[in-house]
Every structure is written in structure tokens, then in C-alpha cells.
Write a protein that holds these residues in place. Sequence first.
Motif, PDB file in Angstrom:
ATOM      1  N   VAL A 149       0.839  -1.201   0.000  1.00 10.89           N
ATOM      2  CA  VAL A 149       0.000   0.000   0.000  1.00 10.89           C
ATOM      3  C   VAL A 149       0.873   1.250   0.000  1.00 10.89           C
ATOM      4  N   ALA A 150       1.905   1.281   0.848  1.00 16.17           N
ATOM      5  CA  ALA A 150       2.783   2.452   0.921  1.00 16.17           C
ATOM      6  C   ALA A 150       3.488   2.705  -0.402  1.00 16.17           C
ATOM      7  N   LEU A 151       3.917   1.652  -1.076  1.00 20.28           N
ATOM      8  CA  LEU A 151       4.583   1.808  -2.362  1.00 20.28           C
ATOM      9  C   LEU A 151       3.619   2.306  -3.432  1.00 20.28           C
ATOM     10  N   ALA A 152       2.390   1.840  -3.377  1.00 20.66           N
ATOM     11  CA  ALA A 152       1.396   2.239  -4.379  1.00 20.66           C
ATOM     12  C   ALA A 152       0.878   3.651  -4.138  1.00 20.66           C
ATOM     13  N   LYS A 153       0.702   4.018  -2.870  1.00 24.39           N
ATOM     14  CA  LYS A 153       0.095   5.306  -2.511  1.00 24.39           C
ATOM     15  C   LYS A 153       1.127   6.397  -2.210  1.00 24.39           C
ATOM     16  N   GLY A 154       2.370   5.988  -1.998  1.00 26.78           N
ATOM     17  CA  GLY A 154       3.392   6.957  -1.613  1.00 26.78           C
ATOM     18  C   GLY A 154       3.675   6.934  -0.123  1.00 26.78           C
ATOM     19  N   TRP A 155       2.686   6.562   0.654  1.00 27.23           N
ATOM     20  CA  TRP A 155       2.848   6.473   2.109  1.00 27.23           C
ATOM     21  C   TRP A 155       1.697   5.649   2.691  1.00 27.23           C
ATOM     22  N   ALA A 156       1.890   5.188   3.891  1.00 24.28           N
ATOM     23  CA  ALA A 156       0.818   4.526   4.630  1.00 24.28           C
ATOM     24  C   ALA A 156       1.103   4.665   6.119  1.00 24.28           C
ATOM     25  N   GLU A 157       0.061   4.933   6.876  1.00 24.96           N
ATOM     26  CA  GLU A 157       0.168   4.882   8.339  1.00 24.96           C
ATOM     27  C   GLU A 157      -0.384   3.527   8.764  1.00 24.96           C
ATOM     28  N   VAL A 158       0.324   2.875   9.665  1.00 25.82           N
ATOM     29  CA  VAL A 158      -0.064   1.543  10.116  1.00 25.82           C
ATOM     30  C   VAL A 158      -0.237   1.551  11.629  1.00 25.82           C
ATOM     31  N   ILE A 159      -1.338   0.987  12.079  1.00 27.66           N
ATOM     32  CA  ILE A 159      -1.613   0.850  13.511  1.00 27.66           C
ATOM     33  C   ILE A 159      -1.806  -0.634  13.786  1.00 27.66           C
ATOM     34  N   ASN A 160      -0.940  -1.208  14.597  1.00 33.31           N
ATOM     35  CA  ASN A 160      -1.053  -2.610  14.993  1.00 33.31           C
ATOM     36  C   ASN A 160      -1.591  -2.678  16.409  1.00 33.31           C
ATOM     37  N   LEU A 161      -2.678  -3.388  16.588  1.00 29.36           N
ATOM     38  CA  LEU A 161      -3.285  -3.536  17.909  1.00 29.36           C
ATOM     39  C   LEU A 161      -3.110  -4.963  18.392  1.00 29.36           C
ATOM     40  N   ILE A 162      -2.871  -5.115  19.685  1.00 31.49           N
ATOM     41  CA  ILE A 162      -2.744  -6.429  20.302  1.00 31.49           C
ATOM     42  C   ILE A 162      -3.936  -6.595  21.239  1.00 31.49           C
ATOM     43  N   GLU A 163      -4.723  -7.622  21.004  1.00 35.72           N
ATOM     44  CA  GLU A 163      -5.956  -7.818  21.768  1.00 35.72           C
ATOM     45  C   GLU A 163      -5.854  -9.059  22.654  1.00 35.72           C
ATOM     46  N   PHE A 164      -6.468  -8.940  23.844  1.00 39.41           N
ATOM     47  CA  PHE A 164      -6.436 -10.013  24.824  1.00 39.41           C
ATOM     48  C   PHE A 164      -7.851 -10.404  25.225  1.00 39.41           C
ATOM     49  N   ASP A 165      -8.059 -11.705  25.374  1.00 37.99           N
ATOM     50  CA  ASP A 165      -9.349 -12.254  25.799  1.00 37.99           C
ATOM     51  C   ASP A 165      -9.228 -12.624  27.278  1.00 37.99           C
ATOM     52  N   GLU A 166     -10.020 -11.946  28.121  1.00 38.80           N
ATOM     53  CA  GLU A 166      -9.929 -12.194  29.559  1.00 38.80           C
ATOM     54  C   GLU A 166     -10.423 -13.585  29.934  1.00 38.80           C
ATOM     55  N   ASN A 167     -11.145 -14.237  29.042  1.00 42.19           N
ATOM     56  CA  ASN A 167     -11.621 -15.598  29.303  1.00 42.19           C
ATOM     57  C   ASN A 167     -10.668 -16.670  28.779  1.00 42.19           C
ATOM     58  N   ASN A 168      -9.598 -16.237  28.162  1.00 39.32           N
ATOM     59  CA  ASN A 168      -8.640 -17.191  27.600  1.00 39.32           C
ATOM     60  C   ASN A 168      -7.227 -16.649  27.801  1.00 39.32           C
TER      61      ASN A 168
END
Length: 220
Positions: A149-168
Amino acid sequence: MKQKLSAILLTLSLNASNYAHYEPSKMAQKFFNNCDVVLDKFYYQNCYDYSKKSSLAVAYKLDKNMLEAGHIKNRPKFEPDYKLAKKYRTDWNDYLHSGYDRGHILSNQSMNATTDAQRSTFLMSNIAPQTPELNRNVWLKAEKRERQVALAKGWAEVINLIEFDENNKRYIKNGIRVPNYFVKIILSDNFQECFRMPNIEMFENDKLKTYRVDCGEFNG
């Protein structure tokens, strides 16, 4: 002592060559509200949770020119993040015999045009337990997608989220909490793409598009 001093200097280094200091967008900022500490690594920002010894969010911007600038092939060693107090810190050997890979949250391949940028991705605060099936397959495809995406658009902002399951709840050595899901949000001009991938040992379908989700749930 020398190794510790080297890592401290790494976290403070602004020898960024042509990289710009990352300033998160308003959308990225809202994912940094529940951190115990926000680690500013110049190239990216990391929302870190002490009790889980884990990141909750890592955000950064990819620039086409830097992606095309060439890549350092030699991978550096994993290093503790000495910006964190020892009791909240993790080490590379915490993962030994755990069954989990040392999974980069911000990919080495997305940030390796300079030595400092590449080394910053090998700080253990940027590492989370990922199953080999996720780390070497679907997550790898998502990392390639952000660069595409960054190469095609010139730039990209990326947000990586880490999610946790309190039941597991799952842990490895040193009280490191194992994430249940990894989310990748890719933003650019008139472009949004979001993926949620389970941190599991067996994938019935390894096509990245299978894990695409509506970005609307993250825009609220």
C-alpha cells in the motif's frame, strides 16, 4: 554494562538519516489512551502495558522513498528495552521452548533502510508471542500488504493492535501475556484496510482477505 549502555543509546538515538520523526494521526492517538507508558522510538510509537509485559498498540508511517532506499540484510540481535523498568522488561530468552515465535509488531522489513531504524524493531518491547503458524504465514502477508500500500500510494500509516481475551489467558516465561488477536489497520489517502488475525496454531484458511474486517469498528 557496555551492552546495557548500547541499548540505552539505541532507544535515544535520533540518527535517523532520511526517516522523519513519527507523529501519530488523530486516529492512531486514540489507541494510546490506556497505556502505562508510551514509548517514543522516533520511527514509531509503542503503547505498553506493564501488567501484561506487552504492547497494546504500535503505530508508524511508511514512506515509499524509504522503502525503496535499500535494505540492510543482516538481522541484529534482540535487545531488552532499557527504557522500561527491569520488572516490566522482557528478554529474548523468555521465549525459549515456549512454542511461540518472537513476533515483530512493527516488521523489520518495513523499517530497515538504516541500521538504527532496523535495530529499533528488535527491541523486545516491539516483540510479542505469536504462534509460528501466524507469524510465518498470515501475519507475514499482512506485513507485505502494508508495504504494498505504501509503495502504491506513496505512504501509509499503520496501527497494529494487540488484543487479549480475559476468558482465555495464556502466559509464557517471565509473566508475558500471550495475545489472542493481532489487528493491523492500514491508512492512506482515501484508503482504509483492516485485518484481525487470531493467534492460533492452525489456520483453516491462510488467505489474508479471509481476515479482513470492517474498519468502522475502529473509527468510533
